[in-house]
Write an enzyme that holds these catalytic residues in place. Structure first.
Site: not given
Ligand code: UD1
Ligand code: CA
Length: 468
Positions: A10, A12, A16, A83-84, A428
């Site tokens: 959570a 992000g 956009r 990144g995730t 009243a």
């Molecule tokens: C991600 C997946 C993609 C999938 C899609 C589904 C990866 C690399 N890609 O892409 O395969 O189809 O979700 O919705 O995982 N977040 C963090 N910290 C970070 C990056 C992200 O907390 O450093 C959180 C974001 O807030 C978000 C979630 O992780 O809630 C997903 O990140 P986001 O950048 O939206 O990934 P997508 O490009 O949508």
């Protein structure tokens, strides 16, 4: 479920979305996306103390929501969003605490994860003793989701859209961002992640290839409920999620016997409960933990938030917040029921009435143009038009107490603190500043005086001529 845990990403910013707030706090049907995800986990039986939310952008705001839901939730902070995969690394010690089990990883910007999908994907994960089980869906338009690359029926890897070849982009099976990992396997795979890709991010999705290459079992669990995949990266996505949720929730209420004449302007939050034979008219918004009984008519143009309504009650153009309205009550049109009010059975409240922080007991009538604030009103009381409880002296709020069977004359001011006994009349136009005993009449206005001929004298011939 107890031996398993959850990590929710959570962090992000939601660039956009063009919002000041963290993306996961953006709402779908008046409920933050992160709350949808947390509630689905709780309903699936995953305990709060084994649920960890990775915060990042505006961590205080995200923490505040999480703690308000349940102080046992854990949070960790990801300072830089790399990144995730990197986000999951931040939960390293949480994973270590829960070693030996499985972890469910979810993204906080995909609110439609449901308890059923959580349970059935876990069953597959455990039965097949997988290192990872990824929930996937087949989409007509796979858009920018990560592509699921299979090798027979095994999951080979997930390729992000931006990194995919033309051929891989043709794949319609996509990554939902819902994963079950054996914790020990995930810990090993995270150690092998790098950021050598078009976005220079540590992708969680790369753990699949790493596990596959080290001979672990990786499986794609394709769900029929492709809604679970829907996420929001823009305002357009968010509006689409609202539409999807709206349709699904209303179908559920139709199943349960709720009547809708038209869906124009009708919005119902995911946690609202409505009894059978209740009719929801156009322009009605029901949100939060609102519960409505059977046989009611709500609307047109009403808004109820965290409000409990009994059976056979009519609310016409009413706004009500954090209040309780019992059975056979009739309110409206154009009434405001403010927080902490209780309107008991058989009460009638008419046009342009505001009630705040008050109890109105059974069968009382407040027909028009009245303010009842910080008051305890008895049974079978009749309020004349234009009664005001004067509850605020500029510094403090005070209570007004009104006994049973009182008759409050039109345009009475009740200057609080003040107590009226049972069966009291007020004349009243009175401004009541002192308590009134049972059965008494209180008159608090100056007596009428007649000055014979005064007007004739002042206006003379003018009046006499017109009279002819
Ligand atoms: C991600 C997946 C993609 C999938 C899609 C589904 C990866 C690399 N890609 O892409 O395969 O189809 O979700 O919705 O995982 N977040 C963090 N910290 C970070 C990056 C992200 O907390 O450093 C959180 C974001 O807030 C978000 C979630 O992780 O809630 C997903 O990140 P986001 O950048 O939206 O990934 P997508 O490009 O949508
Ligand atoms: Ca996303």
């Amino acid at each position: 479920m107890a031996e398993n845990c959850v990590v929710i990403l959570a962090g992000g910013k939601g660039t956009r979305m063009k919002t000041e707030h963290p993306k996961v706090l953006c709402q779908v049907l008046f409920k933050p996306m992160l709350s949808w995800v947390l509630d689905a986990c709780a309903t699936a039986g995953l305990p709060a103390e084994r649920t960890c939310v990775v915060t990042g952008y505006q961590k205080e705001a995200v923490e505040a929501l999480v703690v308000s839901k349940d102080p046992r939730y854990q949070t960790v902070f990801q300072e830089q969003r790399l990144g995730t995969g990197h986000a999951v690394m931040m939960a390293e010690s949480f994973l270590a605490q829960n070693a030996g089990g499985n972890v469910l990883i979810l993204y906080g910007d995909a609110p439609f994860i449901d308890p059923q999908t959580i349970r059935s994907s876990l069953a597959v994960h455990q039965q097949n003793q997988n290192a990872v089980t990824v929930v996937t869906a087949e989409l007509k338009d796979p858009a920018y989701y990560g592509r699921i690359v299979r090798e027979g029926d095994r999951l080979q890897e997930i390729v992000e859209y931006k990194d995919a070849t033309e051929a891989q982009r043709q794949i319609h099976e996509v990554n939902s961002g819902i994963y079950w990992f054996r914790i020990s396997a995930l810990q090993k795979a995270l150690a092998g992640l790098n950021n050598q890709n078009t976005q220079n991010e540590y992708y969680l999705t790369d753990t699949i290839r790493i596990l596959r290459e080290s001979g672990e079992k990786t499986e794609a669990y394709r769900t029929e409920n492709s809604r679970v995949i829907l996420g929001a990266n823009s305002r357009t996505d968010l509006l689409a999620l609202n539409e999807t949720a709206k349709q699904q929730i209303i179908s559920q209420h139709l199943e349960n016997g709720v009547e809708f004449v038209s869906l124009d302007g009708v919005l119902i939050g995911p946690d609202v409960v409505i009894g059978p034979d209740t009719c929801i008219l156009p322009g009605t918004i029901l949100r939060g933990k609102t519960v409505i009984g059977a046989g009611c008519t709500i609307g047109p143009d009403s808004l109820l938030e965290d409000t409990i309504v009994g059976d056979s009650t009519i609310l016409n153009s009413v706004q009500a917040y954090q209040s309780v309205i019992h059975d056979h009550v009739k309110i409206g049109p154009f009434c405001h029921i403010r927080p902490n009010s209780e309107i008991k059975s058989g009460v009638k409240i008419g046009d342009f009435v505001e009630v705040k922080n008050s109890v109105i007991d059974e069968s009382t009538a407040v027909a028009h143009l009245t303010y009842v604030g910080d008051s305890d009103v008895g049974k079978r009381v009749n309020f004349g038009c234009g009664v005001v409880t004067v509850n605020y002296d500029g510094l403090h709020k005070h209570r007004t107490q009104i006994g049973d069977d009182c008759f409050i004359g039109c345009n009475t001011n009740l200057v609080a603190p003040v107590t009226l006994g049972n069966g009291v009349y007020t004349a009243a136009g009175s401004t009541i500043t002192d308590d009134v005993p049972d059965g008494a009449l209180a008159i608090a206005r100056s007596r009428q005086e007649i000055k014979e001929g005064y007007a004739y004298q002042k206006l003379g011939d003018k009046i006499r001529r017109n009279k002819k």
